[in-house]
Write an enzyme that holds these catalytic residues in place. Structure first.
Site, PDB file in Angstrom:
ATOM      1  N   CYS A 189      -4.774   9.381  10.170  1.00 21.70           N
ATOM      2  CA  CYS A 189      -4.804   8.529  11.354  1.00 21.70           C
ATOM      3  C   CYS A 189      -4.921   9.362  12.619  1.00 21.70           C
ATOM      4  CB  CYS A 189      -3.516   7.742  11.451  1.00 21.70           C
ATOM      5  SG  CYS A 189      -3.322   6.569  10.156  1.00 21.70           S
TER       6      CYS A 189
ATOM      7  N   ARG B  99       1.344  14.352  13.674  1.00 22.27           N
ATOM      8  CA  ARG B  99       1.613  14.162  12.253  1.00 22.27           C
ATOM      9  C   ARG B  99       1.560  15.455  11.446  1.00 22.27           C
ATOM     10  NH1 ARG B  99      -0.612   8.461  10.141  1.00 22.27           N
ATOM     11  NH2 ARG B  99       1.378   8.476   9.124  1.00 22.27           N
TER      12      ARG B  99
ATOM     13  N   ASP C 202       4.995   0.445  12.079  1.00 22.41           N
ATOM     14  CA  ASP C 202       3.736  -0.168  11.626  1.00 22.41           C
ATOM     15  C   ASP C 202       3.582  -1.611  12.113  1.00 22.41           C
ATOM     16  OD1 ASP C 202       2.943   2.140  10.411  1.00 22.41           O
ATOM     17  OD2 ASP C 202       3.536   1.544   8.393  1.00 22.41           O
TER      18      ASP C 202
ATOM     19  N   LYS D 127       0.845  -1.206   0.000  1.00 24.55           N
ATOM     20  CA  LYS D 127       0.000   0.000   0.000  1.00 24.55           C
ATOM     21  C   LYS D 127       0.874   1.248   0.000  1.00 24.55           C
ATOM     22  CE  LYS D 127      -1.747   1.693   4.020  1.00 24.55           C
ATOM     23  NZ  LYS D 127      -1.453   3.122   4.215  1.00 24.55           N
ATOM     24  N   ASN D 128       1.857   1.274   0.889  1.00 24.24           N
ATOM     25  CA  ASN D 128       2.642   2.502   1.059  1.00 24.24           C
ATOM     26  C   ASN D 128       3.570   2.780  -0.116  1.00 24.24           C
ATOM     27  OD1 ASN D 128       1.351   2.931   3.432  1.00 24.24           O
ATOM     28  ND2 ASN D 128       3.080   2.448   4.758  1.00 24.24           N
TER      29      ASN D 128
ATOM     30  N   ARG E 256      -8.349  -0.149   5.468  1.00 25.14           N
ATOM     31  CA  ARG E 256      -7.486   0.812   4.772  1.00 25.14           C
ATOM     32  C   ARG E 256      -6.205   0.144   4.300  1.00 25.14           C
ATOM     33  NH1 ARG E 256      -5.954   5.982   7.960  1.00 25.14           N
ATOM     34  NH2 ARG E 256      -4.780   6.199   6.044  1.00 25.14           N
TER      35      ARG E 256
HETATM   36  C1  UD1 Z   1       4.641   6.670   6.422  1.00 29.20           C
HETATM   37  C2  UD1 Z   1       3.742   5.470   6.262  1.00 29.20           C
HETATM   38  C3  UD1 Z   1       3.241   4.986   7.629  1.00 29.20           C
HETATM   39  C4  UD1 Z   1       4.431   4.734   8.555  1.00 29.20           C
HETATM   40  C5  UD1 Z   1       5.357   5.943   8.602  1.00 29.20           C
HETATM   41  C6  UD1 Z   1       6.627   5.707   9.394  1.00 29.20           C
HETATM   42  C7  UD1 Z   1       2.695   5.877   4.124  1.00 29.20           C
HETATM   43  C8  UD1 Z   1       1.472   6.215   3.368  1.00 29.20           C
HETATM   44  N1  UD1 Z   1       2.600   5.850   5.445  1.00 29.20           N
HETATM   45  O1  UD1 Z   1       3.861   7.710   7.000  1.00 29.20           O
HETATM   46  O2  UD1 Z   1       2.516   3.778   7.430  1.00 29.20           O
HETATM   47  O3  UD1 Z   1       3.950   4.493   9.859  1.00 29.20           O
HETATM   48  O4  UD1 Z   1       5.742   6.317   7.263  1.00 29.20           O
HETATM   49  O5  UD1 Z   1       7.294   4.588   8.924  1.00 29.20           O
HETATM   50  O6  UD1 Z   1       3.731   5.570   3.554  1.00 29.20           O
HETATM   51  N2  UD1 Z   1       6.687  14.303  10.961  1.00 29.20           N
HETATM   52  C9  UD1 Z   1       6.822  15.623  11.288  1.00 29.20           C
HETATM   53  N3  UD1 Z   1       6.747  16.554  10.280  1.00 29.20           N
HETATM   54  C10 UD1 Z   1       6.572  16.202   8.974  1.00 29.20           C
HETATM   55  C11 UD1 Z   1       6.430  14.834   8.652  1.00 29.20           C
HETATM   56  C12 UD1 Z   1       6.492  13.900   9.683  1.00 29.20           C
HETATM   57  O7  UD1 Z   1       7.001  15.985  12.442  1.00 29.20           O
HETATM   58  O8  UD1 Z   1       6.539  17.087   8.096  1.00 29.20           O
HETATM   59  C13 UD1 Z   1       6.720  13.301  12.051  1.00 29.20           C
HETATM   60  C14 UD1 Z   1       5.394  12.561  12.178  1.00 29.20           C
HETATM   61  O9  UD1 Z   1       4.522  13.293  12.991  1.00 29.20           O
HETATM   62  C15 UD1 Z   1       5.827  11.247  12.777  1.00 29.20           C
HETATM   63  C16 UD1 Z   1       7.200  11.000  12.154  1.00 29.20           C
HETATM   64  O10 UD1 Z   1       7.653  12.276  11.716  1.00 29.20           O
HETATM   65  O11 UD1 Z   1       5.947  11.370  14.158  1.00 29.20           O
HETATM   66  C17 UD1 Z   1       7.199  10.006  10.998  1.00 29.20           C
HETATM   67  O12 UD1 Z   1       6.409  10.487   9.947  1.00 29.20           O
HETATM   68  P1  UD1 Z   1       6.671  10.102   8.417  1.00 29.20           P
HETATM   69  O13 UD1 Z   1       7.943   9.334   8.296  1.00 29.20           O
HETATM   70  O14 UD1 Z   1       6.523  11.338   7.605  1.00 29.20           O
HETATM   71  O15 UD1 Z   1       5.478   9.129   8.140  1.00 29.20           O
HETATM   72  P2  UD1 Z   1       4.376   9.210   7.008  1.00 29.20           P
HETATM   73  O16 UD1 Z   1       5.033   9.492   5.698  1.00 29.20           O
HETATM   74  O17 UD1 Z   1       3.248  10.041   7.459  1.00 29.20           O
END
Ligand code: UD1
Length: 416
Positions: free
Chosen positions: A116, A121, A304, A22-23, A396
Site C-alpha cells: 500500500c 510500513r 481499516d 482477507k486478513n 484487493r
Molecule cells: C495489518 C492488516 C491491515 C491493517 C493493519 C493494522 C493484513 C494483511 N493487513 O497490516 O489491513 O491496516 O494490520 O490493523 O492483515 N510497523 C513498523 N514496523 C514493523 C511493522 C509495522 O513500524 O515491523 C508499523 C507500520 O508501519 C504501521 C503500524 O506499525 O504504522 C501497524 O502495522 P501492522 O500492525 O504491522 O500492520 P500490517 O500487519 O502491515
C-alpha cells in the site's frame, strides 16, 4: 483499467452475506508452507490479494486448487525459501512467508515489501523478533536474508503490537520445538483465527487475541482443515454504506464482538444496531450526529475503517474529528471526498470533518483499498453520478462488491 459508475442517493436495503476475512485468510494460507500434508481452508474470499497469495505459494513449490471459496494446498515440488519481488511488491503481506520458511528450513529470503501507499510500513519489528529467536538478518540486492542453524524458542516483546509481526512470529514459533512467548502482541480477531489454525496443525497456541501469546511449537506440523472467520472490515464497510444512505441492512455472518469500537461509535451517531442470531442489523433514518474517533490497535477503532467512517461523518449534523494513529499518510481520501462536496480539513494524522447535508457525484480516484471503500460509501450516498477510477485497489479487498451492493438496491456498475 476498470472504474465504477455509481448513481447515488438510494438507501441500501436487504441482506448481505459477509465474506471470509482477507486478513485472516492470508496468514492461514501461508501457514501451509510448514507442512507437506494437504491443508483445506474454507470461506476464502475471491480477491486479488488471495490470488497473489496463491501465486506466491505456487511459485514457492506448493500445488494449490482454489474454487468456490475453498483452497486446498498440497505438496508440489521441493519448496523454495525465497519470496520474489514481483509478488511481494504487489502485496506486503508476502513478508509473512519468512516465519514459516525460516522455522522449517533455517533460511528465508524475502524482497523488501511495497504494497500500500500508506506510510512507511517497515518490517523492523518482524526482523528484531526473528533475531531474538536466533536468526541472522542481512540485506542483499533489495532482499532481506534470514538464516540460522536452528531457530530457538524464546520470549519476544514487540515495541508495538504489529499485526503482521505477531502473525509471522506465531507461525515461526509453531514450527520450532519448545515454548515461545510473544508479549505486547497484536490482539486482532485475525490473530485468534491464525491461532486456531496453527493449533489444528499440531502446535499449541494459548492467548491468541490477548497481548500475550504462548506457542508450544513442534517440528512436525501436519495438515488441517479450517474455515476462515467473517471479514470485519467488509462488515464495517457495508454497515457504514447502509447508514450513510439512511438504509436498513442485515449483515449475515457478521460478528458484533469483532467490531465493538465501531458499533459503539455507530450507536453514538444515533443509528440503530441490533444483534441477530444470524448477524447484525443496522438502520438509520436521519443524518448522523457527529462522533470523534481515533484509530488504535484492536480492540480500538480499526484503522481499516477510518476512511469509510470519515465518509459517513461527512454527512453529520456538525463537526467531528478523526485521528489516525496507526498509519502515517492515511487521510488521502479526504481530498477526494472534498471533490464530492465534503468539508474536511486535514493536518498530519488529523482531520476535522464539518458535516454537510448532501454530497454530490464527481469523478474521483481510489488511492488504496480502504480509501477506495470510503469513496464507494460516499458515492452511494451522494446525489448524482460518481465515477471512481483505480478500482483495482478496491478489488484487493472486497469480494464481488458491486454484485453485493446491487442486491441491496444500489446502482453501481463496473466499466473499462
Ligand atoms: C495489518 C492488516 C491491515 C491493517 C493493519 C493494522 C493484513 C494483511 N493487513 O497490516 O489491513 O491496516 O494490520 O490493523 O492483515 N510497523 C513498523 N514496523 C514493523 C511493522 C509495522 O513500524 O515491523 C508499523 C507500520 O508501519 C504501521 C503500524 O506499525 O504504522 C501497524 O502495522 P501492522 O500492525 O504491522 O500492520 P500490517 O500487519 O502491515
Amino acid at each position: 483499467m476498470d472504474f465504477f459508475v455509481i448513481d447515488g442517493g438510494r438507501p441500501l436495503r436487504g441482506a448481505v452475506r459477509i465474506s471470509g476475512s482477507k486478513n485472516a485468510a492470508l496468514p492461514n494460507l501461508i501457514s501451509t508452507l510448514m507442512t507437506d500434508d494437504a491443508c483445506t481452508i474454507h470461506h476464502v474470499p475471491e480477491l486479488r490479494d488471495i490470488r497473489t497469495t496463491v501465486r506466491l505459494l505456487e511459485t514457492m513449490g506448493k500445488k494449490v486448487s482454489y474454487a468456490r471459496g475453498t483452497a486446498v494446498v498440497e505438496h508440489g515440488s521441493r519448496l523454495k525459501t525465497r519470496a520474489p519481488y514481483d509478488l511481494v511488491k504487489q502485496m506486503r503481506a508476502s513478508v509473512l512467508v519468512a516465519g514459516p520458511v525460516l522455522a522449517r528450513f533455517g533460511k528465508a529470503r524475502v524482497s523488501l515489501p511495497g504494497g500500500c501507499t500508506i506510510g512507511m510500513r517497515p518490517i523492523d519489528i518482524h526482523l528484531e523478533a526473528f533475531k531474538k529467536l536466533g536468526a541472522r538478518v542481512s540485506t542483499e540486492h533489495g532482499d532481506v536474508v534470514l538464516d540460522c542453524e536452528r531457530l530457538e524458542p524464546g520470549t519476544v516483546r514487540f515495541r508495538f503490537p504489529s499485526v503482521g509481526a505477531t502473525e509471522n512470529l506465531m507461525m515461526a514459533a509453531a514450527g520450532v520445538k519448545g515454548t515461545t512467548v510473544l508479549k505486547n502482541a497484536a490482539r486482532e480477531p485475525e490473530i485468534e483465527d491464525l491461532g486456531t489454525f496453527l493449533t489444528r496443525m499440531g502446535a499449541r497456541v494459548d492467548g491468541a487475541g490477548t497481548d500475550t501469546v504462548t506457542i508450544e511449537g513442534t517440528s512436525r506440523l501436519h495438515g488441517a482443515e479450517h474455515s476462515v472467520i467473517a471479514d470485519r472490515v467488509e462488515t464495517g464497510t457495508f454497515l457504514l454504506a447502509a447508514l450513510a444512505t439512511k438504509g436498513d441492512v442485515r449483515l449475515i455472518g457478521a460478528k458484533a464482538q469483532h467490531l465493538t469500537a465501531l458499533l459503539e461509535a455507530v450507536k453514538r451517531s444515533g443509528a440503530t444496531v441490533t444483534e441477530l442470531p444470524e448477524g447484525l442489523r443496522v438502520k438509520a433514518k436521519d443524518r448522523p450526529k457527529p462522533v470523534d474517533i481515533h484509530t488504535e490497535p484492536h480492540p480500538g477503532f480499526p484503522t481499516d475503517l477510518q476512511a469509510p467512517w470519515m465518509a459517513y461523518m461527512t454527512l453529520a449534523r456538525g463537526k467531528s474529528k478523526v485521528r489516525e494513529s496507526v498509519f502515517e499518510n492515511r487521510v488521502m481520501h479526504a481530498a477526494e471526498l472534498g471533490r464530492m462536496g465534503a468539508r474536511i480539513r486535514t493536518g498530519g494524522e488529523r482531520a476535522v470533518v464539518e458535516g454537510v447535508p448532501e454530497l454530490f457525484g464527481a469523478p474521483i480516484m481510489a488511492s488504496d483499498i480502504r480509501a477506495g471503500a470510503a469513496l464507494v460509501v460516499a458515492a452511494l450516498a451522494a446525489k448524482g453520478q460518481t465515477v471512481i477510477q483505480r478500482v483495482y485497489h478496491i478489488d484487493r479487498g472486497y469480494e464481488k462488491l458491486e454484485k453485493k451492493l446491487r442486491a441491496l438496491g444500489a446502482q453501481i456498475r463496473r466499466a473499462h
